[in-house]
Design a protein around this motif. Structure first.
Motif, PDB file in Angstrom:
ATOM      1  N   PRO A  20       0.809  -1.229   0.000  1.00  9.07           N
ATOM      2  CA  PRO A  20       0.000   0.000   0.000  1.00  9.07           C
ATOM      3  C   PRO A  20       0.839   1.275   0.000  1.00  9.07           C
ATOM      4  O   PRO A  20       0.341   2.338  -0.374  1.00  9.07           O
ATOM      5  N   GLY A  21       2.098   1.166   0.391  1.00  8.99           N
ATOM      6  CA  GLY A  21       2.978   2.328   0.389  1.00  8.99           C
ATOM      7  C   GLY A  21       3.664   2.582  -0.931  1.00  8.99           C
ATOM      8  O   GLY A  21       4.454   3.517  -1.054  1.00  8.99           O
ATOM      9  N   GLU A  22       3.378   1.746  -1.934  1.00  9.34           N
ATOM     10  CA  GLU A  22       3.937   1.907  -3.285  1.00  9.34           C
ATOM     11  C   GLU A  22       5.466   2.010  -3.265  1.00  9.34           C
ATOM     12  O   GLU A  22       6.072   2.948  -3.762  1.00  9.34           O
ATOM     13  N   HIS A  23       6.075   0.989  -2.676  1.00  5.72           N
ATOM     14  CA  HIS A  23       7.533   0.922  -2.594  1.00  5.72           C
ATOM     15  C   HIS A  23       8.126   0.089  -3.731  1.00  5.72           C
ATOM     16  O   HIS A  23       9.206   0.399  -4.228  1.00  5.72           O
ATOM     17  N   ASN A  24       7.446  -1.001  -4.106  1.00  8.82           N
ATOM     18  CA  ASN A  24       8.054  -2.017  -4.968  1.00  8.82           C
ATOM     19  C   ASN A  24       7.451  -1.976  -6.368  1.00  8.82           C
ATOM     20  O   ASN A  24       6.304  -2.379  -6.591  1.00  8.82           O
TER      21      ASN A  24
END
Length: 499
Positions: free
Chosen positions: A447-451
Motif C-alpha cells: 500500500p505504500g507503493e515501494h516495490n
C-alpha cells in the motif's frame, strides 16, 4: 363552533402531514475538508490529533478504507464531486485560475481579465457576460441543481473554487444560499490578530495568499461581507444557522471547508494544546484540524438537537491528500501527497453516516470514489440522475449495507496532463510522461507503493495501459492549460506535476 374546531384540526393535520411528507426525503450533508490527508484524523490512525466529532461519524456509519478522490488538487476534485462525473469529461482537468473578484471595482476586474486575456484565458470581456473558461461549463449539472429541482433547499458554505463567471457561481449552479469565498485560498483571520497564531511556510504556493494580507473576498449571496471571526468556526456557525432555518424542509447542505489548507493560521488557545510538538508548523496544522473537527461537531450536534440526524445522510471526505510540501504532514505510510497521483495525493478519508440505513461502526474495503457522492445522494433522495450525461459514480448504499456483494468500481482512473494513474483490482499503474517513468504496484501487498513490478509483470502493465487509453478516448480536451509545473519531492526523488 364545532365546525370551526374541525376546520382548525384539519388545517393543523394538513400542515403536520406536509412537514412529515417533506421530511420523508432525507437531508443530505456533504462536508469537505481541504488538503486533509488520509492519516490526518484519529479514526484513520493519527495519534497526535484527536478528532472526536469526525470519528463519531465513523462510529455511527461506515469508514471507507480505500476512498479516492479524482484529482490530487482542489478545484478539479471538487468539480467531480458536485457533478458525479470525471472532470476530464468536460475539460476541467487543471486547477481553476483564481480571479480576484468580490470587492474589486469594475476597473480592477477589467485589468485582471485583460491580463488573463493576453495569456489566452478569457474569450469575452463584456460586463454582462464575462466568459471565463476556467471553471464549471454552463451545461454541467450539479448535485444542488438536481436536488433543488426536486424540492430541496440548498446551501454551499465555504470555499467555492469552481469559477467566477455568472453561470459558474453558486446561485447559478443550484444553491439557494452561499456564504464563503470564490478563490482557492485566503486567510482565516486578519494577519497579526492577537488571538491567532500565524505560521508562514517557505513555499511559492503560500506567499501569494499572505501578500493579500486579508481574507479572500467573502460574500453572502453575492454581496461582500466583512468578517472578524476565525473562518473555520464561522463556516460551522453558518451551517448550523442554515439547518435551523430549514429544519422543516428537506435540504442539501454542502460545506466545503478550506481547512487545513494553507495559509497556516489557528486560534492561540487551540495551538497551545500542541505545545509538546517541536515543529511550529505542525502545531498550527494540528490546531487547524482540531478547529475543523470542532466545526463538524457543531453541525452534528445541531442535527441531533433538531432530531434531523435520524433522517440525514452525512458524508465527510477531503478533496485530495495532505500537502507534504508544507512539511506539516507526510501521509505515511502512503507515498507522496497533494499534486501527485501516488496514493498519498489521491487516497482520502471518506466516511458516510445514515441512521438506520448504514450499520454503525462498519468499515468498507473495496475502492470507492468521491464520484459516488452524487449518485449516492440522488438515490437516497429517490431521484433519477439526468439522462443526457455519463455518470461515473455509483450509489454506495447497497454496497456498504451488504445488499450487493460485488465491488462498486472495477477500475478507477486519474489524469492530470502528463501525470496519470489507473487502479484495476489490487494493481495500480502510475505514469509520468514528462519524467518518463512507469511504476506498477500491487496495493494489496504494497500500500505504500515501494516495490515497482513493471519489469516483472509486463503483461499487467500492457493491460492497464490499454484500459487507461480506452478511458482517455472518451474524454474531452482540457478547456485551459495548466497554471505551472510543480516540482515535488516524493521520498527519494523529485517529480514534475502540472497544476
Amino acid at each position: 363552533m364545532f365546525l370551526r374546531v374541525i376546520v382548525t384540526f384539519l388545517l393543523a393535520f394538513s400542515v403536520n402531514a406536509n412537514m412529515l411528507q417533506a421530511q420523508q426525503k432525507p437531508n443530505i450533508v456533504v462536508i469537505l475538508a481541504d488538503d486533509l490527508g488520509y492519516n490526518d484524523i484519529s479514526t484513520y490512525g493519527n495519534k497526535l490529533v484527536p478528532t472526536p466529532h469526525i470519528d463519531s461519524l465513523a462510529m455511527s456509519g461506515v469508514k471507507m478504507l480505500n476512498g479516492y478522490c479524482t484529482s490530487p488538487i482542489c478545484s478539479p476534485s471538487r468539480a467531480a464531486i458536485l457533478t458525479g462525473r470525471y472532470q476530464q469529461r468536460f475539460g476541467f482537468e487543471f486547477q481553476e485560475k483564481d480571479a480576484p473578484i468580490g470587492k474589486l471595482s469594475l476597473l480592477q476586474e477589467k485589468k485582471f481579465y485583460k491580463r488573463a486575456h493576453k495569456e489566452g484565458d478569457i474569450i469575452d470581456l463584456s460586463r454582462d457576460s464575462v466568459v471565463v473558461p476556467n471553471g464549471l461549463p454552463k451545461d454541467e449539472i450539479t448535485l444542488a441543481q438536481v436536488l433543488k429541482k426536486n424540492g430541496y433547499r440548498t446551501a454551499a458554505i465555504g470555499k467555492w473554487n469552481l469559477g467566477v463567471a455568472d453561470y459558474q457561481l453558486p446561485d447559478a449552479k443550484g444553491f439557494d444560499y452561499f456564504y464563503g469565498f470564490y478563490a482557492a485560498a485566503g486567510l482565516y483571520a486578519l494577519e497579526k490578530d492577537s488571538t491567532i497564531v500565524d505560521q508562514h511556510i517557505d513555499d511559492i504556493l503560500d506567499k501569494p495568499t499572505w501578500f493579500r494580507r486579508k481574507y479572500s473576498a467573502l460574500v453572502r449571496n453575492g454581496k461582500p461581507v466583512d468578517e472578524t471571526e476565525y473562518l473555520t468556526t464561522k463556516f460551522g456557525e453558518e451551517a448550523v444557522a442554515f439547518i435551523e432555518q430549514n429544519k422543516n424542509d428537506p435540504f442539501f447542505l454542502y460545506v466545503p471547508f478550506n481547512a487545513p489548507h494553507t495559509p497556516f493560521q489557528a486560534p492561540k488557545d487551540i495551538v497551545a494544546k500542541f505545545a509538546n510538538i517541536a515543529e511550529p508548523q505542525k502545531q498550527v496544522y494540528y490546531a487547524m484540524i482540531t478547529a475543523l473537527d470542532n466545526a463538524v461537531g457543531k453541525i452534528i450536534n445541531k442535527l441531533k438537537e433538531t432530531g434531523l440526524d435520524k433522517n440525514t445522510l452525512i458524508i465527510f471526505t477531503s478533496d485530495n491528500g495532505g500537502a507534504t510540501y508544507t512539511t506539516a504532514t507526510d501521509n505515511e505510510p502512503l507515498k507522496g501527497g497533494k499534486m501527485c497521483e501516488f496514493d498519498g495525493g489521491i487516497k482520502v478519508p471518506y466516511i458516510m453516516s445514515y441512521a438506520e440505513k448504514i450499520p454503525a461502526g462498519t468499515t468498507y474495503q473495496s475502492p470507492v470514489s468521491t464520484l459516488d457522492i452524487f449518485s449516492t445522494a440522488v438515490a437516497a433522495a429517490g431521484i433519477a440522475s439526468p439522462v443526457d450525461k455519463v455518470y461515473d459514480g455509483v450509489n454506495l448504499l447497497p454496497f456498504v449495507t451488504g445488499e450487493k456483494s460485488n465491488v462498486p468500481h472495477d477500475i478507477l482512473y486519474w489524469r492530470n496532463g502528463y501525470s496519470k494513474a489507473i487502479r484495476k483490482g489490487d494493481y495500480k499503474l502510475y505514469i509520468n510522461e514528462r519524467d518518463k517513468v512507469e511504476y506498477l504496484y500491487d496495493l494489496s501487498k504494497d500500500p505504500g507503493e515501494h516495490n515497482d513490478l513493471s519489469a516483472t509483470l509486463p503483461d499487467k502493465v500492457t493491460d492497464l495501459k490499454t484500459e487507461l487509453n480506452r478511458w482517455e478516448a472518451t474524454l474531452g480536451k482540457p478547456l485551459w492549460k495548466s497554471r505551472f509545473h510543480f516540482r515535488l519531492k516524493v521520498r527519494d526523488r523529485y517529480y514534475m506535476f502540472p497544476t
